[in-house]
Design a protein around this motif. Sequence first.
Motif, mmCIF file in Angstrom:
data_model
loop_
_atom_site.group_PDB
_atom_site.id
_atom_site.type_symbol
_atom_site.label_atom_id
_atom_site.label_comp_id
_atom_site.label_asym_id
_atom_site.label_seq_id
_atom_site.Cartn_x
_atom_site.Cartn_y
_atom_site.Cartn_z
ATOM 1 N N GLU A 181 2.429 0.329 -1.271
ATOM 2 C CA GLU A 181 2.244 -0.560 -0.138
ATOM 3 C C GLU A 181 1.151 -1.576 -0.456
ATOM 4 O OE1 GLU A 181 4.000 -0.583 2.601
ATOM 5 O OE2 GLU A 181 5.191 1.224 2.181
ATOM 6 N N ILE A 182 1.321 -2.801 0.038
ATOM 7 C CA ILE A 182 0.287 -3.819 -0.149
ATOM 8 C C ILE A 182 -0.968 -3.375 0.603
ATOM 9 C CG2 ILE A 182 -0.342 -6.234 0.176
ATOM 10 C CD1 ILE A 182 1.915 -5.792 -1.813
ATOM 11 N N PRO A 183 -2.105 -3.255 -0.055
ATOM 12 C CA PRO A 183 -3.318 -2.789 0.626
ATOM 13 C C PRO A 183 -3.859 -3.836 1.592
ATOM 14 C CG PRO A 183 -3.819 -3.463 -1.633
ATOM 15 C CD PRO A 183 -2.329 -3.512 -1.497
ATOM 16 N N THR A 184 -4.396 -3.375 2.712
ATOM 17 C CA THR A 184 -4.965 -4.281 3.709
ATOM 18 C C THR A 184 -6.486 -4.246 3.729
ATOM 19 O OG1 THR A 184 -4.825 -2.587 5.443
ATOM 20 C CG2 THR A 184 -2.919 -4.039 5.163
ATOM 21 N N THR A 185 -7.094 -3.307 2.986
ATOM 22 C CA THR A 185 -8.553 -3.243 2.858
ATOM 23 C C THR A 185 -8.895 -2.947 1.402
ATOM 24 O OG1 THR A 185 -8.747 -0.852 3.242
ATOM 25 C CG2 THR A 185 -8.758 -2.294 5.195
ATOM 26 N N TRP A 186 -10.148 -3.166 1.058
ATOM 27 C CA TRP A 186 -10.611 -2.864 -0.297
ATOM 28 C C TRP A 186 -10.435 -1.370 -0.608
ATOM 29 C CZ3 TRP A 186 -12.932 -6.433 -3.822
ATOM 30 C CH2 TRP A 186 -13.395 -5.857 -5.008
ATOM 31 N N ASP A 187 -10.769 -0.501 0.362
ATOM 32 C CA ASP A 187 -10.625 0.940 0.137
ATOM 33 C C ASP A 187 -9.170 1.308 -0.115
ATOM 34 O OD1 ASP A 187 -13.313 1.430 0.326
ATOM 35 O OD2 ASP A 187 -13.252 2.121 2.416
ATOM 36 N N GLU A 188 -8.242 0.670 0.607
ATOM 37 C CA GLU A 188 -6.831 0.939 0.366
ATOM 38 C C GLU A 188 -6.419 0.476 -1.032
ATOM 39 O OE1 GLU A 188 -4.309 -0.693 3.357
ATOM 40 O OE2 GLU A 188 -5.185 0.491 4.987
ATOM 41 N N MET A 189 -7.011 -0.624 -1.510
ATOM 42 C CA MET A 189 -6.711 -1.094 -2.861
ATOM 43 C C MET A 189 -7.193 -0.088 -3.904
ATOM 44 S SD MET A 189 -7.681 -4.755 -4.637
ATOM 45 C CE MET A 189 -9.458 -4.422 -4.801
ATOM 46 N N MET A 190 -8.343 0.499 -3.659
ATOM 47 C CA MET A 190 -8.857 1.517 -4.581
ATOM 48 C C MET A 190 -7.992 2.774 -4.534
ATOM 49 S SD MET A 190 -11.270 -0.020 -6.098
ATOM 50 C CE MET A 190 -11.841 1.381 -7.064
ATOM 51 N N ALA A 191 -7.533 3.147 -3.344
ATOM 52 C CA ALA A 191 -6.663 4.316 -3.219
ATOM 53 C C ALA A 191 -5.326 4.060 -3.928
ATOM 54 C CB ALA A 191 -6.433 4.646 -1.747
ATOM 55 N N LEU A 192 -4.809 2.852 -3.813
ATOM 56 C CA LEU A 192 -3.575 2.497 -4.508
ATOM 57 C C LEU A 192 -3.777 2.562 -6.013
ATOM 58 C CD1 LEU A 192 -0.691 1.386 -4.607
ATOM 59 C CD2 LEU A 192 -1.660 -0.927 -4.376
ATOM 60 N N THR A 193 -4.922 2.093 -6.476
ATOM 61 C CA THR A 193 -5.223 2.152 -7.914
ATOM 62 C C THR A 193 -5.216 3.588 -8.400
ATOM 63 O OG1 THR A 193 -6.562 0.128 -7.753
ATOM 64 C CG2 THR A 193 -6.922 1.536 -9.675
ATOM 65 N N ASP A 194 -5.836 4.467 -7.615
ATOM 66 C CA ASP A 194 -5.833 5.891 -7.968
ATOM 67 C C ASP A 194 -4.411 6.444 -8.024
ATOM 68 O OD1 ASP A 194 -8.187 7.055 -8.689
ATOM 69 O OD2 ASP A 194 -8.821 7.508 -6.650
ATOM 70 N N GLN A 195 -3.610 6.067 -7.039
ATOM 71 C CA GLN A 195 -2.217 6.521 -7.004
ATOM 72 C C GLN A 195 -1.470 6.073 -8.258
ATOM 73 O OE1 GLN A 195 -0.076 5.048 -3.588
ATOM 74 N NE2 GLN A 195 1.884 5.911 -4.244
ATOM 75 N N MET A 196 -1.734 4.865 -8.693
ATOM 76 C CA MET A 196 -1.037 4.324 -9.860
ATOM 77 C C MET A 196 -1.379 5.046 -11.151
ATOM 78 S SD MET A 196 -1.214 0.227 -9.082
ATOM 79 C CE MET A 196 -0.124 -0.550 -7.889
ATOM 80 N N THR A 197 -2.564 5.658 -11.219
ATOM 81 C CA THR A 197 -2.955 6.342 -12.460
ATOM 82 C C THR A 197 -2.062 7.544 -12.760
ATOM 83 O OG1 THR A 197 -4.592 7.745 -11.324
ATOM 84 C CG2 THR A 197 -5.369 5.640 -12.213
ATOM 85 N N GLU A 198 -1.292 7.989 -11.786
ATOM 86 C CA GLU A 198 -0.353 9.083 -12.041
ATOM 87 C C GLU A 198 0.685 8.689 -13.090
ATOM 88 O OE1 GLU A 198 1.334 10.030 -8.280
ATOM 89 O OE2 GLU A 198 -0.593 10.591 -7.349
ATOM 90 N N ARG A 199 0.843 7.391 -13.292
ATOM 91 C CA ARG A 199 1.809 6.896 -14.282
ATOM 92 C C ARG A 199 1.173 6.674 -15.647
ATOM 93 N NH1 ARG A 199 4.013 1.576 -11.513
ATOM 94 N NH2 ARG A 199 5.034 1.362 -13.549
#
Length: 450
Positions: A181-199
Amino acid sequence: MSSTLRRRVLAPAAAVGALSLVLAGCAADTDEPGAGGDVDCSAYEQYGTFDGESVEVYATIVEVEADDLVTSWSDFEDCTGITIDYVGTQEAETQINVRAAAGDAPDLMIIPQPGLLQRLIADGYVVAAPSSVEDNVDEFWSESWKGYGTIDGTFYAAPLMASVKGYIWYSPADFEENGYEIPTTWDEMMALTDQMTERNEGPYRPWCVGFGSGDATGWPGTDWVEDAVLRSAGPEAYDAWVAGELEFSSPEITEAIEMVGDILLNPEYVNGGFGGVESIVSTTFNDGGLPILDGNCSMHHQASFYEAQWGDGVTVAPDGDIWAFITPPMSADDGPAVTGGGEFVAAFNDREATGAVQTYLASDTWANNRIALGGVISANQGLDASLAGSQLGVQSIEILQNPDTVFRFDASDLMPAEVGTSSFWTGMVDWVSGTVSTDELTSFIDSTFP
């Protein structure tokens, strides 16, 4: 195209010495200056007719953007008889000092930092703009944009192109396939980055980053910090920081740098397609985001002008190959805030032909000619936004024209040259290379403020 198309692009000196590329072609329909061939010259009559004169335009703009720049003034060349000799090199910001001191200054330079412009004016190299240039700026630009080219009440340089910085480029297909999902806050962007590291496997990392830019290597890192300062500390603190009233070592600026470091210094997060953190400096900003196309990274932080780097056949659209969202705020309740940049056209002599080219580049005619080619935007108020070459261009222009947008000019471009285009750039290189800590970085930059 009927005019003679000429540009000279100088490759980075460190790589290939004085090697230059000269492109020529597209012979004119007529040898008579000002005749214009099959071009409608009515829009160019005001600039006059010149018999075989040439004007050198010097800039850091290279590759695809340089080709489009040359095309944007081809009709002007046909109709006025002026040949514009474009010289582009990524070392222009440092080499202009050498050229000017040696009495070999170009006729015009497209200057990407107000700080550099101010220094060249202070050294007596830049001449005041003719009234025809100032008239165009008064008609087509805001007072704040005119102010960047005005020193001690004298107007020197007209704005040219603009950029909205802080875009996060991504692949819509990649996001859809992986449920991002497109992040709407900086914290959400960091959480998305963490999620992506699973790959993370092989070359893949969530982010791809490139700091390389010849003598200007490091500036993409300053853009990261500027976005973080504006979002975390706010516009008033941002202004105080630019003015030198808020030091780099202050808690506000240090916190913003550390926010950026949470991404750029983490080997689990960068540098997809290129290597680890250590590859950031050796990767050029031009190439920085391209691993998204290969699936080797998912996000790339770069300005609106990066649209021109994706290459032929790549669709930039919400449902295309590539799209972008603005770096999110700290809180979803925060209003829109963006950093941006722009270039300014300064003259080093008062030749009539030089003034004619400078006047044209400050006009709505040039702005619309260039925007129609795609890849860039402008804050010129005579701009027809519908001519933008992509949906991103239209969106960026709307951001610049939105009265609710908190806009701040690129901080490193506004700071004294000793800082903005020197210690801030080189400090970011040392910091991301691991040779200095954040405290050492901030202390070093503070020590260079005049």
